[in-house]
Design a protein around this motif. Structure first.
Motif, short mmCIF file in Angstrom:
data_model
loop_
_atom_site.label_atom_id
_atom_site.label_comp_id
_atom_site.label_asym_id
_atom_site.label_seq_id
_atom_site.Cartn_x
_atom_site.Cartn_y
_atom_site.Cartn_z
N ASN A 1 147.89 3.20 53.12
CA ASN A 1 148.22 2.55 51.86
C ASN A 1 146.89 2.16 51.20
O ASN A 1 146.09 1.45 51.78
CB ASN A 1 149.08 1.32 52.13
N ASP B 1 144.53 1.13 47.63
CA ASP B 1 144.38 0.62 46.26
C ASP B 1 143.03 1.12 45.77
O ASP B 1 142.00 0.71 46.28
CB ASP B 1 144.43 -0.91 46.28
N ASP C 1 141.56 -3.91 54.67
CA ASP C 1 142.24 -5.20 54.80
C ASP C 1 143.32 -5.05 55.86
O ASP C 1 144.39 -4.49 55.61
CB ASP C 1 142.85 -5.60 53.46
N GLU D 1 145.10 -7.36 57.39
CA GLU D 1 146.26 -8.23 57.20
C GLU D 1 147.30 -7.58 56.30
O GLU D 1 148.48 -7.61 56.58
CB GLU D 1 145.83 -9.58 56.63
N GLU D 2 146.84 -7.01 55.18
CA GLU D 2 147.75 -6.36 54.24
C GLU D 2 148.01 -4.90 54.62
O GLU D 2 148.81 -4.23 53.98
CB GLU D 2 147.17 -6.40 52.82
N LYS D 3 147.28 -4.40 55.61
CA LYS D 3 147.36 -3.00 56.03
C LYS D 3 147.13 -2.07 54.84
O LYS D 3 147.92 -1.19 54.54
CB LYS D 3 148.70 -2.71 56.71
N LYS D 4 146.01 -2.32 54.17
CA LYS D 4 145.66 -1.58 52.96
C LYS D 4 144.15 -1.39 52.90
O LYS D 4 143.40 -2.22 53.38
CB LYS D 4 146.13 -2.37 51.74
N LYS E 1 141.07 -0.96 50.27
CA LYS E 1 140.71 -1.14 48.87
C LYS E 1 139.43 -0.36 48.60
O LYS E 1 138.43 -0.52 49.30
CB LYS E 1 140.48 -2.62 48.57
#
Length: 86
Positions: free
Chosen positions: A24, A26, A73, A75-78, A80
């Protein structure tokens, strides 16, 4: 595709996209003039010079054409990614 062999900047960007293809993500692309190092202290920074084919991690290059900021990240499994370009 022989011409790609020596293009470190293109290979870096392609590897970045391929490496994070299942995550995932961004991603934002912004003008190089908007880059403020203090805003991206917790990111890993890569400095690219397209003309000379140089890629540098954490050490600014003279006259860079792109700056890539990456932060995983957990925690958000993302992931950036912000790409600043001329």
């Amino acid at each position: 595709m022989q011409f790609l062999k020596g293009d470190k900047v293109f290979n870096f960007l392609l590897g970045l996209i391929y490496g994070y293809r299942t995550v995932n993500m961004d991603m934002k692309i912004r003008p190089l003039s908007e880059f403020r190092e203090e805003e991206y202290r917790d990111f890993t920074l890569y400095y690219l010079n397209k003309e000379r084919g140089e890629v540098s991690k954490e050490k600014p290059l003279e006259d860079c054409s792109h700056i890539v900021a990456i932060k995983e990240d957990h925690e958000e499994k993302k992931v950036k990614i912000v790409i600043f370009k001329k």
